[in-house]
Motif scaffolding. Structure first.
Motif, PDB file in Angstrom:
ATOM      1  N   GLY A  68      70.803  45.527  22.574  1.00 45.93           N
ATOM      2  CA  GLY A  68      71.270  44.189  22.333  1.00 45.93           C
ATOM      3  C   GLY A  68      71.307  43.834  21.061  1.00 45.93           C
ATOM      4  O   GLY A  68      71.496  42.691  20.504  1.00 45.93           O
ATOM      5  N   ARG A  69      70.810  44.836  20.200  1.00 42.99           N
ATOM      6  CA  ARG A  69      70.497  44.410  18.725  1.00 42.99           C
ATOM      7  C   ARG A  69      69.554  43.392  18.566  1.00 42.99           C
ATOM      8  O   ARG A  69      69.367  42.643  17.637  1.00 42.99           O
ATOM      9  CB  ARG A  69      71.769  44.378  17.855  1.00 42.99           C
ATOM     10  N   ALA A  70      68.869  42.923  19.605  1.00 41.71           N
ATOM     11  CA  ALA A  70      67.899  42.032  19.683  1.00 41.71           C
ATOM     12  C   ALA A  70      66.394  42.250  19.175  1.00 41.71           C
ATOM     13  O   ALA A  70      65.729  43.150  19.570  1.00 41.71           O
ATOM     14  CB  ALA A  70      67.526  41.432  21.228  1.00 41.71           C
ATOM     15  N   LEU A  71      66.059  41.524  17.885  1.00 38.36           N
ATOM     16  CA  LEU A  71      64.904  41.999  17.170  1.00 38.36           C
ATOM     17  C   LEU A  71      63.799  41.743  18.325  1.00 38.36           C
ATOM     18  O   LEU A  71      62.726  42.831  18.082  1.00 38.36           O
ATOM     19  CB  LEU A  71      64.652  41.102  16.065  1.00 38.36           C
ATOM     20  N   GLY A  72      63.653  40.967  19.155  1.00 37.97           N
ATOM     21  CA  GLY A  72      62.512  40.754  19.861  1.00 37.97           C
ATOM     22  C   GLY A  72      62.209  41.754  20.853  1.00 37.97           C
ATOM     23  O   GLY A  72      61.361  41.989  21.261  1.00 37.97           O
ATOM     24  N   ARG A  73      63.125  42.742  21.164  1.00 37.53           N
ATOM     25  CA  ARG A  73      63.175  43.867  21.676  1.00 37.53           C
ATOM     26  C   ARG A  73      62.050  44.814  21.264  1.00 37.53           C
ATOM     27  O   ARG A  73      61.680  46.031  22.183  1.00 37.53           O
ATOM     28  CB  ARG A  73      64.293  44.420  22.290  1.00 37.53           C
ATOM     29  N   LEU A  74      61.685  44.752  20.075  1.00 38.84           N
ATOM     30  CA  LEU A  74      60.862  45.691  19.164  1.00 38.84           C
ATOM     31  C   LEU A  74      59.397  45.190  19.438  1.00 38.84           C
ATOM     32  O   LEU A  74      58.324  46.075  19.293  1.00 38.84           O
ATOM     33  CB  LEU A  74      61.200  45.611  17.750  1.00 38.84           C
ATOM     34  N   ALA A  75      59.138  44.001  19.925  1.00 40.58           N
ATOM     35  CA  ALA A  75      57.793  43.569  20.313  1.00 40.58           C
ATOM     36  C   ALA A  75      57.350  44.262  21.591  1.00 40.58           C
ATOM     37  O   ALA A  75      58.137  44.588  22.689  1.00 40.58           O
ATOM     38  CB  ALA A  75      57.723  42.024  20.536  1.00 40.58           C
ATOM     39  N   LYS A  76      55.878  44.693  21.625  1.00 39.06           N
ATOM     40  CA  LYS A  76      55.284  45.427  22.721  1.00 39.06           C
ATOM     41  C   LYS A  76      55.566  44.357  23.835  1.00 39.06           C
ATOM     42  O   LYS A  76      55.359  43.210  23.847  1.00 39.06           O
ATOM     43  CB  LYS A  76      53.958  45.645  22.352  1.00 39.06           C
ATOM     44  N   ARG A  77      55.878  45.084  25.148  1.00 36.96           N
ATOM     45  CA  ARG A  77      56.117  44.290  26.247  1.00 36.96           C
ATOM     46  C   ARG A  77      54.904  43.743  26.850  1.00 36.96           C
ATOM     47  O   ARG A  77      53.973  44.665  27.224  1.00 36.96           O
ATOM     48  CB  ARG A  77      56.924  45.181  27.378  1.00 36.96           C
ATOM     49  N   LEU A  78      54.817  42.698  27.042  1.00 36.81           N
ATOM     50  CA  LEU A  78      53.564  41.769  27.509  1.00 36.81           C
ATOM     51  C   LEU A  78      54.069  40.754  28.630  1.00 36.81           C
ATOM     52  O   LEU A  78      55.331  40.664  28.694  1.00 36.81           O
ATOM     53  CB  LEU A  78      52.903  41.011  26.501  1.00 36.81           C
ATOM     54  N   LYS A  79      53.129  40.663  29.584  1.00 35.98           N
ATOM     55  CA  LYS A  79      53.546  39.428  30.602  1.00 35.98           C
ATOM     56  C   LYS A  79      53.723  38.261  30.028  1.00 35.98           C
ATOM     57  O   LYS A  79      54.288  37.381  30.755  1.00 35.98           O
ATOM     58  CB  LYS A  79      52.557  39.678  31.915  1.00 35.98           C
ATOM     59  N   VAL A  80      53.141  37.946  29.149  1.00 37.79           N
ATOM     60  CA  VAL A  80      53.264  36.451  28.350  1.00 37.79           C
ATOM     61  C   VAL A  80      54.241  36.682  27.009  1.00 37.79           C
ATOM     62  O   VAL A  80      54.407  37.720  26.723  1.00 37.79           O
ATOM     63  CB  VAL A  80      51.989  35.879  28.179  1.00 37.79           C
ATOM     64  N   SER A  81      54.627  35.405  26.484  1.00 34.65           N
ATOM     65  CA  SER A  81      55.343  35.258  25.295  1.00 34.65           C
ATOM     66  C   SER A  81      54.399  35.797  24.378  1.00 34.65           C
ATOM     67  O   SER A  81      53.084  35.683  24.294  1.00 34.65           O
ATOM     68  CB  SER A  81      55.851  33.913  25.074  1.00 34.65           C
ATOM     69  N   SER A  82      54.950  36.407  23.327  1.00 34.76           N
ATOM     70  CA  SER A  82      54.031  37.092  22.330  1.00 34.76           C
ATOM     71  C   SER A  82      54.705  37.342  20.775  1.00 34.76           C
ATOM     72  O   SER A  82      55.956  37.195  20.986  1.00 34.76           O
ATOM     73  CB  SER A  82      53.379  38.452  22.624  1.00 34.76           C
ATOM     74  N   ARG A  83      53.848  37.593  20.025  1.00 32.25           N
ATOM     75  CA  ARG A  83      54.429  37.809  18.530  1.00 32.25           C
ATOM     76  C   ARG A  83      54.002  39.175  18.179  1.00 32.25           C
ATOM     77  O   ARG A  83      52.976  39.630  18.729  1.00 32.25           O
ATOM     78  CB  ARG A  83      53.925  36.704  17.637  1.00 32.25           C
ATOM     79  N   CYS A  84      54.914  39.680  17.358  1.00 30.24           N
ATOM     80  CA  CYS A  84      54.470  40.943  16.849  1.00 30.24           C
ATOM     81  C   CYS A  84      54.402  40.883  15.304  1.00 30.24           C
ATOM     82  O   CYS A  84      55.245  39.900  14.731  1.00 30.24           O
ATOM     83  CB  CYS A  84      55.160  42.116  17.350  1.00 30.24           C
ATOM     84  N   MET A  85      53.699  41.816  14.586  1.00 32.43           N
ATOM     85  CA  MET A  85      53.824  41.702  13.182  1.00 32.43           C
ATOM     86  C   MET A  85      53.790  43.347  12.625  1.00 32.43           C
ATOM     87  O   MET A  85      53.201  43.896  13.268  1.00 32.43           O
ATOM     88  CB  MET A  85      52.263  41.204  12.912  1.00 32.43           C
ATOM     89  N   VAL A  86      54.496  43.339  11.604  1.00 30.74           N
ATOM     90  CA  VAL A  86      54.560  44.662  10.753  1.00 30.74           C
ATOM     91  C   VAL A  86      54.341  44.281   9.324  1.00 30.74           C
ATOM     92  O   VAL A  86      54.955  43.669   8.830  1.00 30.74           O
ATOM     93  CB  VAL A  86      55.974  45.457  10.808  1.00 30.74           C
ATOM     94  N   GLU A  87      53.284  44.996   8.726  1.00 28.52           N
ATOM     95  CA  GLU A  87      52.952  44.963   7.464  1.00 28.52           C
ATOM     96  C   GLU A  87      53.069  46.380   6.746  1.00 28.52           C
ATOM     97  O   GLU A  87      52.344  47.287   7.450  1.00 28.52           O
ATOM     98  CB  GLU A  87      51.482  44.378   7.383  1.00 28.52           C
ATOM     99  N   ILE A  88      53.415  46.358   5.633  1.00 30.80           N
ATOM    100  CA  ILE A  88      53.386  47.781   5.015  1.00 30.80           C
ATOM    101  C   ILE A  88      52.911  47.433   3.483  1.00 30.80           C
ATOM    102  O   ILE A  88      53.310  46.525   2.827  1.00 30.80           O
ATOM    103  CB  ILE A  88      54.975  48.106   4.819  1.00 30.80           C
ATOM    104  N   TYR A  89      52.193  48.257   3.044  1.00 31.15           N
ATOM    105  CA  TYR A  89      51.416  48.148   1.755  1.00 31.15           C
ATOM    106  C   TYR A  89      51.729  49.189   0.801  1.00 31.15           C
ATOM    107  O   TYR A  89      51.826  50.261   1.291  1.00 31.15           O
ATOM    108  CB  TYR A  89      50.030  48.016   1.882  1.00 31.15           C
ATOM    109  N   ARG A  90      52.044  48.967  -0.477  1.00 27.18           N
ATOM    110  CA  ARG A  90      52.056  49.663  -1.611  1.00 27.18           C
ATOM    111  C   ARG A  90      51.273  49.412  -2.603  1.00 27.18           C
ATOM    112  O   ARG A  90      51.542  48.545  -3.192  1.00 27.18           O
ATOM    113  CB  ARG A  90      53.482  50.457  -1.898  1.00 27.18           C
ATOM    114  N   ASP A  91      50.222  50.070  -2.778  1.00 26.35           N
ATOM    115  CA  ASP A  91      49.178  49.354  -3.909  1.00 26.35           C
ATOM    116  C   ASP A  91      48.915  48.091  -3.535  1.00 26.35           C
ATOM    117  O   ASP A  91      48.502  47.474  -2.509  1.00 26.35           O
ATOM    118  CB  ASP A  91      49.601  49.805  -5.212  1.00 26.35           C
TER     119      ASP A  91
END
Length: 188
Positions: A68-91
């Motif tokens: 469904g192009r739903a961004l929240g589907r990329l969050a790990k499936r948990l039994k409760v509401s949750s947030r996910c985070m992605v951080e990428i570093y370059r220098d």
């Protein structure tokens, strides 16, 4: 500038990941379903936004294609509401996005560091193995009668698709060899 670190929290297959990358070649090895491809996609999306100028959350949707192009589907499936985070570093630069498992559109994500991140372009190419193999002559991924043979023993698992020719003989659709093979593996 190269990507130097990847941090993920509750993202797809990952509970928590903090991966410092070496300045040279990095090799990802792991069992199926452990997130190797997801790491590559996260890094590719971060590199690509320096060219495409897309929002990072939108690029993640385009690369991962969640249901469904739903961004929240990329969050790990948990039994409760949750947030996910992605951080990428370059220098000293950091690109960060976070969103809840209920997010449906990229605008619901919080993205920080995108302006500085996109100021300097990063060249990248991501070619998934199955797409690469599908360009091999004779490779037909959708036919269930195909067989796969392995070049084991190698530290990295490589497979060669084989299929039947018009005379009904099994033939290799691609010749695959690793540094540990004496000769390419061919089916008879």
């Amino acid at each position: 500038m190269k990507i130097t670190r990847v941090k993920l929290d509750n993202f797809t297959a990952f509970d928590k990941l903090d991966l410092a990358l070496s300045p040279g070649i990095n090799v990802l090895v792991g069992a199926n379903g452990t997130g190797k491809t997801h790491l590559m996609k996260v890094a590719y999306a971060a590199c690509d936004i320096t060219k495409s100028k897309l929002d990072y959350a939108e690029k993640l949707i385009r690369v991962f294609l969640p249901s469904g192009r739903a961004l929240g589907r990329l969050a790990k499936r948990l039994k409760v509401s949750s947030r996910c985070m992605v951080e990428i570093y370059r220098d000293d630069l950091r690109l960060r996005t976070s969103f809840s498992n209920h997010s449906t559109v990229p605008e619901s994500a919080t993205v920080t560091g995108a302006k500085d991140w996109s100021a300097r372009r990063i060249e990248s190419v991501y070619i998934p193995v199955k797409e690469m193999l599908s360009n091999a002559p004779g490779f037909r991924a959708s036919i269930p009668s195909e067989r796969f043979i392995s070049t084991r023993p190698t530290p990295i698992s490589w497979t060669a698709p084989i299929s039947r020719d018009f005379a009904g003989r099994w033939t290799a659709a691609a010749s695959v060899c690793s540094p540990f093979c004496r000769r390419p593996l061919m089916a008879k």
